[in-house]
Design a protein around this motif. Structure first.
Motif, PDB file in Angstrom:
ATOM      1  N   PHE A 118       0.807  -1.213   0.000  1.00  0.00           N
ATOM      2  CA  PHE A 118       0.000   0.000   0.000  1.00  0.00           C
ATOM      3  C   PHE A 118       0.844   1.268   0.000  1.00  0.00           C
ATOM      4  N   GLU A 119       1.947   1.263   0.727  1.00  0.00           N
ATOM      5  CA  GLU A 119       2.768   2.469   0.799  1.00  0.00           C
ATOM      6  C   GLU A 119       3.307   2.853  -0.582  1.00  0.00           C
ATOM      7  N   GLN A 120       3.515   1.845  -1.433  1.00  0.00           N
ATOM      8  CA  GLN A 120       4.061   2.115  -2.766  1.00  0.00           C
ATOM      9  C   GLN A 120       2.976   2.500  -3.784  1.00  0.00           C
ATOM     10  N   VAL A 121       1.722   2.142  -3.520  1.00  0.00           N
ATOM     11  CA  VAL A 121       0.676   2.397  -4.521  1.00  0.00           C
ATOM     12  C   VAL A 121      -0.345   3.436  -4.078  1.00  0.00           C
ATOM     13  N   LEU A 125      -3.420   5.196  -6.114  1.00  0.00           N
ATOM     14  CA  LEU A 125      -4.754   4.648  -5.867  1.00  0.00           C
ATOM     15  C   LEU A 125      -5.652   5.625  -5.116  1.00  0.00           C
ATOM     16  N   TYR A 126      -5.147   6.205  -4.033  1.00  0.00           N
ATOM     17  CA  TYR A 126      -5.938   7.136  -3.212  1.00  0.00           C
ATOM     18  C   TYR A 126      -5.089   8.361  -2.892  1.00  0.00           C
ATOM     19  N   PRO A 127      -4.785   9.207  -3.887  1.00  0.00           N
ATOM     20  CA  PRO A 127      -3.851  10.317  -3.652  1.00  0.00           C
ATOM     21  C   PRO A 127      -4.327  11.322  -2.620  1.00  0.00           C
ATOM     22  N   ASP A 128      -5.641  11.449  -2.460  1.00  0.00           N
ATOM     23  CA  ASP A 128      -6.165  12.462  -1.527  1.00  0.00           C
ATOM     24  C   ASP A 128      -6.782  11.878  -0.274  1.00  0.00           C
ATOM     25  N   THR A 129      -7.046  10.574  -0.260  1.00  0.00           N
ATOM     26  CA  THR A 129      -7.808  10.002   0.854  1.00  0.00           C
ATOM     27  C   THR A 129      -7.140   8.775   1.482  1.00  0.00           C
ATOM     28  N   ALA A 130      -5.880   8.506   1.171  1.00  0.00           N
ATOM     29  CA  ALA A 130      -5.230   7.276   1.634  1.00  0.00           C
ATOM     30  C   ALA A 130      -5.332   7.106   3.146  1.00  0.00           C
ATOM     31  N   ASP A 131      -5.156   8.177   3.894  1.00  0.00           N
ATOM     32  CA  ASP A 131      -5.153   8.069   5.352  1.00  0.00           C
ATOM     33  C   ASP A 131      -6.557   7.931   5.924  1.00  0.00           C
ATOM     34  N   ALA A 132      -7.568   8.228   5.122  1.00  0.00           N
ATOM     35  CA  ALA A 132      -8.948   8.179   5.615  1.00  0.00           C
ATOM     36  C   ALA A 132      -9.693   6.923   5.175  1.00  0.00           C
ATOM     37  N   GLU A 133      -9.115   6.146   4.271  1.00  0.00           N
ATOM     38  CA  GLU A 133      -9.815   4.966   3.751  1.00  0.00           C
ATOM     39  C   GLU A 133      -9.979   3.904   4.833  1.00  0.00           C
ATOM     40  N   ASP A 134     -11.164   3.281   4.858  1.00  0.00           N
ATOM     41  CA  ASP A 134     -11.454   2.187   5.775  1.00  0.00           C
ATOM     42  C   ASP A 134     -11.343   0.881   4.991  1.00  0.00           C
ATOM     43  N   PHE A 135     -10.375   0.044   5.353  1.00  0.00           N
ATOM     44  CA  PHE A 135     -10.150  -1.206   4.627  1.00  0.00           C
ATOM     45  C   PHE A 135     -10.673  -2.428   5.389  1.00  0.00           C
ATOM     46  N   GLY A 136     -11.546  -2.203   6.351  1.00  0.00           N
ATOM     47  CA  GLY A 136     -12.089  -3.298   7.143  1.00  0.00           C
ATOM     48  C   GLY A 136     -13.404  -3.826   6.595  1.00  0.00           C
ATOM     49  N   HIS A 137     -14.130  -4.542   7.439  1.00  0.00           N
ATOM     50  CA  HIS A 137     -15.368  -5.199   7.016  1.00  0.00           C
ATOM     51  C   HIS A 137     -16.465  -4.221   6.613  1.00  0.00           C
ATOM     52  N   GLU A 138     -16.369  -2.985   7.057  1.00  0.00           N
ATOM     53  CA  GLU A 138     -17.370  -1.992   6.668  1.00  0.00           C
ATOM     54  C   GLU A 138     -17.438  -1.844   5.153  1.00  0.00           C
ATOM     55  N   ARG A 139     -16.307  -2.050   4.491  1.00  0.00           N
ATOM     56  CA  ARG A 139     -16.284  -1.945   3.032  1.00  0.00           C
ATOM     57  C   ARG A 139     -17.124  -3.059   2.392  1.00  0.00           C
ATOM     58  N   VAL A 140     -17.096  -4.247   2.988  1.00  0.00           N
ATOM     59  CA  VAL A 140     -17.935  -5.336   2.492  1.00  0.00           C
ATOM     60  C   VAL A 140     -19.398  -5.038   2.768  1.00  0.00           C
ATOM     61  N   ARG A 141     -19.682  -4.515   3.946  1.00  0.00           N
ATOM     62  CA  ARG A 141     -21.075  -4.206   4.278  1.00  0.00           C
ATOM     63  C   ARG A 141     -21.668  -3.203   3.304  1.00  0.00           C
TER      64      ARG A 141
END
Length: 362
Positions: A118-121, A125-141
């Motif tokens: 992730f640090e390399q991409v 992938l998320y130039p403005d929101t990388a630190d705010a993205e939620d990569f947990g189960h909420e994304r599946v929900r």
């Protein structure tokens, strides 16, 4: 463990769809031909992996859209789409579109966790929101809600000559019942059951040490969970069995909840002597990793099964986790050639499947 195994009801296979960077078309065509072969052999399902910035299928939904137009019966699955790379709203639209095109044959499998490297991409992938993205189960929900027809926005109706919907279009009834979670931890197995999903378990699980969930090839679960694993058994089969039982205990359908197991099996009934030697060498080279949990994520790997259909069937029928599933998506090895896959699939359909009680679909 049940006194008798569940009869094998659905036989599937999984391919990574490798290609040569200098000729990617040939590799993609090979994947489509393999899926067509699977249908002719009577397989119930064909699954493709998802690889980003590698020489494998980066857009499984697009590949399966093509496969849907070259097949008529076989179910088409993804094992798995890592949601860290996806926008759930756009993915819901793509999945519903392909499900409509296929006549309701799509089986989307997904997983969670930060994108690999992730640090390399992240800047791409998320130039403005990388630190705010939620990569947990909420994304599946979020994906589940959108596929199930919950509103995506607050507006619907007519605006000028255009008609708008507040839910994802097209809507494909029944697709939500064919959504799968690829999980390698006890926590994810329970979560998938609680949310009414189907469960993909692969040849990789996470040892029960309570540390972060590392997921696994095929399962793809990278959710950072595993808090509920405790200091459970360190035997691969015992860990996998605990995941299956935890999933079904949490699922509204109980023991009828769908689980698919994805081990690497290589039947050699019709293989040439050269193929047999290469297959055994492949499995032997990967065997050391099965001796103990690997890496910080403490991943546990099942050994690859190589041998005649009768030999492999005997080993599977002794496997406690296999005895509790009635669906499989046997994984094709990454690095073999097209003709190898033809031989392996043919032996699966004509030898191994029947030895496990399966009968091909007409």
């Amino acid at each position: 463990m049940p006194s008798t195994p569940r009869p094998l009801r659905k036989l599937g296979f999984l391919t990574i769809g490798l290609f040569d960077a200098a000729d990617p078309g040939r590799g993609h065509e090979s994947t489509l031909e393999i899926i067509e072969l699977g249908e002719r052999l009577g397989f119930d399902s064909a699954w493709v992996r998802n690889r980003h910035l590698q020489y494998g299928i980066s857009s499984p939904v697009a590949v399966l859209a093509a496969a849907s137009q070259r097949t008529s019966r076989i179910e088409l699955g993804t094992a798995v789409i890592p949601l860290g790379w996806e926008n759930p709203l756009r993915l819901a639209e793509d999945l519903a579109t392909v499900d409509i095109l296929s006549g309701g044959r799509l089986n989307p499998g997904v997983s969670v966790g930060p994108p690999m490297h992730f640090e390399q991409v992240k800047e791409a992938l998320y130039p403005d929101t990388a630190d705010a993205e939620d990569f947990g189960h909420e994304r599946v929900r979020r994906l589940l809600d959108l596929v199930r027809g919950k509103p995506a926005g607050g507006f619907s109706g007519v605006e000028g000559f255009e008609v708008f919907s507040d839910v994802v279009q097209p809507h494909s009834p029944g697709l939500d019942r064919r959504l799968w979670y690829g999980g390698g931890s006890l926590r994810s197995a329970r979560w998938a059951g609680e949310h009414g999903m189907n469960f993909l378990t692969s040849s990789v699980v996470k040892a029960g040490d309570g540390a972060g969930d590392g997921g696994g090839a095929g399962a793809g679960d990278r959710d950072g969970g595993g808090a509920g694993d405790g200091d459970g058994p360190q035997d691969f089969t015992a860990v996998q069995l605990s995941h299956i039982r935890a999933f079904r205990a949490a699922h509204p359908d109980g023991d009828a909840a769908r689980v698919s197991q994805g081990l690497v099996v290589i039947p050699t009934d019709s293989a040439t002597p050269e193929q047999r030697a290469r297959y055994h060498a492949y499995a032997a080279g990967r065997l050391p990793r099965t001796a103990s949990p690997q890496g910080p994520a403490r991943l546990m790997f099942a050994p690859d099964l190589v041998g005649t259909s009768d030999e492999i069937a005997g080993r599977l029928l002794e496997d406690a986790a296999f005895r509790e599933v009635d669906e499989v998506a046997f994984a094709l090895p990454f690095t073999f050639g097209h003709e190898d896959y033809v031989q392996i699939l043919t032996d699966m359909a004509t030898g191994l499947g029947p030895a496990l009680g399966w009968r091909p679909t007409a």
